[in-house]
Write a protein that holds these residues in place. Structure first.
Motif, PDB file in Angstrom:
ATOM      1  N   PHE A  67      36.683  30.539  25.206  1.00 44.47           N
ATOM      2  CA  PHE A  67      37.840  30.393  26.091  1.00 44.47           C
ATOM      3  C   PHE A  67      38.617  31.705  26.162  1.00 44.47           C
ATOM      4  O   PHE A  67      38.706  32.439  25.171  1.00 44.47           O
ATOM      5  N   THR A  68      39.204  31.969  27.325  1.00 40.29           N
ATOM      6  CA  THR A  68      40.034  33.155  27.512  1.00 40.29           C
ATOM      7  C   THR A  68      41.311  32.770  28.226  1.00 40.29           C
ATOM      8  O   THR A  68      41.271  32.179  29.305  1.00 40.29           O
ATOM      9  N   ILE A  69      42.437  33.108  27.616  1.00 41.81           N
ATOM     10  CA  ILE A  69      43.723  32.885  28.251  1.00 41.81           C
ATOM     11  C   ILE A  69      44.198  34.188  28.875  1.00 41.81           C
ATOM     12  O   ILE A  69      43.976  35.269  28.320  1.00 41.81           O
ATOM     13  N   SER A  70      44.808  34.074  30.042  1.00 39.89           N
ATOM     14  CA  SER A  70      45.340  35.254  30.710  1.00 39.89           C
ATOM     15  C   SER A  70      46.546  34.838  31.539  1.00 39.89           C
ATOM     16  O   SER A  70      46.787  33.642  31.742  1.00 39.89           O
ATOM     17  N   ARG A  71      47.289  35.824  32.003  1.00 41.53           N
ATOM     18  CA  ARG A  71      48.467  35.509  32.803  1.00 41.53           C
ATOM     19  C   ARG A  71      48.701  36.597  33.827  1.00 41.53           C
ATOM     20  O   ARG A  71      48.318  37.756  33.628  1.00 41.53           O
ATOM     21  N   ASP A  72      49.353  36.204  34.921  1.00 41.20           N
ATOM     22  CA  ASP A  72      49.762  37.135  35.965  1.00 41.20           C
ATOM     23  C   ASP A  72      51.241  36.885  36.218  1.00 41.20           C
ATOM     24  O   ASP A  72      51.610  35.991  36.991  1.00 41.20           O
ATOM     25  N   ASN A  73      52.072  37.657  35.555  1.00 40.65           N
ATOM     26  CA  ASN A  73      53.517  37.428  35.653  1.00 40.65           C
ATOM     27  C   ASN A  73      54.062  37.699  37.059  1.00 40.65           C
ATOM     28  O   ASN A  73      55.086  37.144  37.448  1.00 40.65           O
ATOM     29  N   ARG A  74      53.377  38.552  37.811  1.00 40.12           N
ATOM     30  CA  ARG A  74      53.850  38.820  39.174  1.00 40.12           C
ATOM     31  C   ARG A  74      53.748  37.573  40.041  1.00 40.12           C
ATOM     32  O   ARG A  74      54.523  37.374  40.978  1.00 40.12           O
ATOM     33  N   LYS A  75      52.790  36.719  39.715  1.00 37.26           N
ATOM     34  CA  LYS A  75      52.568  35.505  40.500  1.00 37.26           C
ATOM     35  C   LYS A  75      53.026  34.256  39.770  1.00 37.26           C
ATOM     36  O   LYS A  75      52.816  33.140  40.258  1.00 37.26           O
ATOM     37  N   ASP A  76      53.637  34.423  38.564  1.00 41.07           N
ATOM     38  CA  ASP A  76      54.135  33.276  37.786  1.00 41.07           C
ATOM     39  C   ASP A  76      53.040  32.244  37.533  1.00 41.07           C
ATOM     40  O   ASP A  76      53.240  31.032  37.743  1.00 41.07           O
ATOM     41  N   ILE A  77      51.913  32.708  37.062  1.00 39.17           N
ATOM     42  CA  ILE A  77      50.789  31.817  36.826  1.00 39.17           C
ATOM     43  C   ILE A  77      50.012  32.289  35.603  1.00 39.17           C
ATOM     44  O   ILE A  77      49.976  33.491  35.313  1.00 39.17           O
ATOM     45  N   PHE A  78      49.449  31.345  34.864  1.00 37.68           N
ATOM     46  CA  PHE A  78      48.547  31.703  33.794  1.00 37.68           C
ATOM     47  C   PHE A  78      47.329  30.798  33.813  1.00 37.68           C
ATOM     48  O   PHE A  78      47.332  29.753  34.465  1.00 37.68           O
ATOM     49  N   PHE A  79      46.289  31.243  33.109  1.00 35.04           N
ATOM     50  CA  PHE A  79      44.977  30.655  33.258  1.00 35.04           C
ATOM     51  C   PHE A  79      44.325  30.374  31.906  1.00 35.04           C
ATOM     52  O   PHE A  79      44.670  30.984  30.887  1.00 35.04           O
ATOM     53  N   LEU A  80      43.346  29.489  31.936  1.00 30.79           N
ATOM     54  CA  LEU A  80      42.446  29.292  30.804  1.00 30.79           C
ATOM     55  C   LEU A  80      41.037  29.232  31.354  1.00 30.79           C
ATOM     56  O   LEU A  80      40.677  28.274  32.041  1.00 30.79           O
TER      57      LEU A  80
END
Length: 123
Positions: A67-80
Motif C-alpha cells: 500500500f502507498t499513501i499520498s496526498r495532494d494538498n493543492r487539491k485537498d485530496i489524499f489517496f491510498l
C-alpha cells in the motif's frame, strides 16, 4: 467540514484498487491524514498515515510494500494505492484527518472521518 471517501469495490486477490479522500470546507494542508480499516468482528486499525506536509509516513506492518499513501494538498485530496490485495484486506476503509503529530496513526487522535468505503477481496 467533510471528508468524502471513494474507490472501494470488489477485486480478486492480487489485484489493485485506489482509494481517494477529498476534503471540503477546510484546507487539508494543516492536517495529518490517515486511512483506517475495520473488518467484521475486528477492531479498527490504522494502516497508513501521512503528515500534513507528506514528509512523514507510517504503514501498518501487514500493508508495507503493498500500500502507498499520498496526498495532494493543492487539491485537498489524499489517496491510498493498494496493490497485491489479499482476502484479509477485506474491510470497510475510512479516511480521517486530524492535527496529529507527524504521521501518528492513532485513531482517537483523528477528529474528522469520512463515511467509509467497502473493499472486498475475493480469493
Amino acid at each position: 467540514l467533510q471528508l468524502q471517501a471513494s474507490g472501494g469495490g470488489l477485486v480478486q486477490a492480487g489485484g489493485s484498487l485506489r482509494l481517494s479522500c477529498r476534503a471540503s470546507g477546510f484546507a487539508l494542508n494543516s492536517y495529518g491524514a490517515g486511512w483506517f480499516r475495520q473488518a467484521p468482528g475486528r477492531e479498527r486499525e490504522g494502516i497508513a498515515c501521512i503528515s500534513n506536509t507528506g514528509a512523514d509516513i507510517h504503514y501498518y506492518d501487514s500493508v508495507k510494500g503493498r500500500f502507498t499513501i499520498s496526498r495532494d494538498n493543492r487539491k485537498d485530496i489524499f489517496f491510498l494505492e493498494m496493490n497485491n490485495l489479499k482476502p484479509e484486506d477485506t474491510a470497510v476503509y475510512y479516511c480521517a484527518t486530524g492535527q496529529v503529530y507527524g504521521s501518528s496513526c492513532v485513531g482517537p487522535e483523528y477528529d474528522l472521518w469520512g463515511q467509509g468505503t467497502l473493499v472486498t477481496v475475493s480469493s
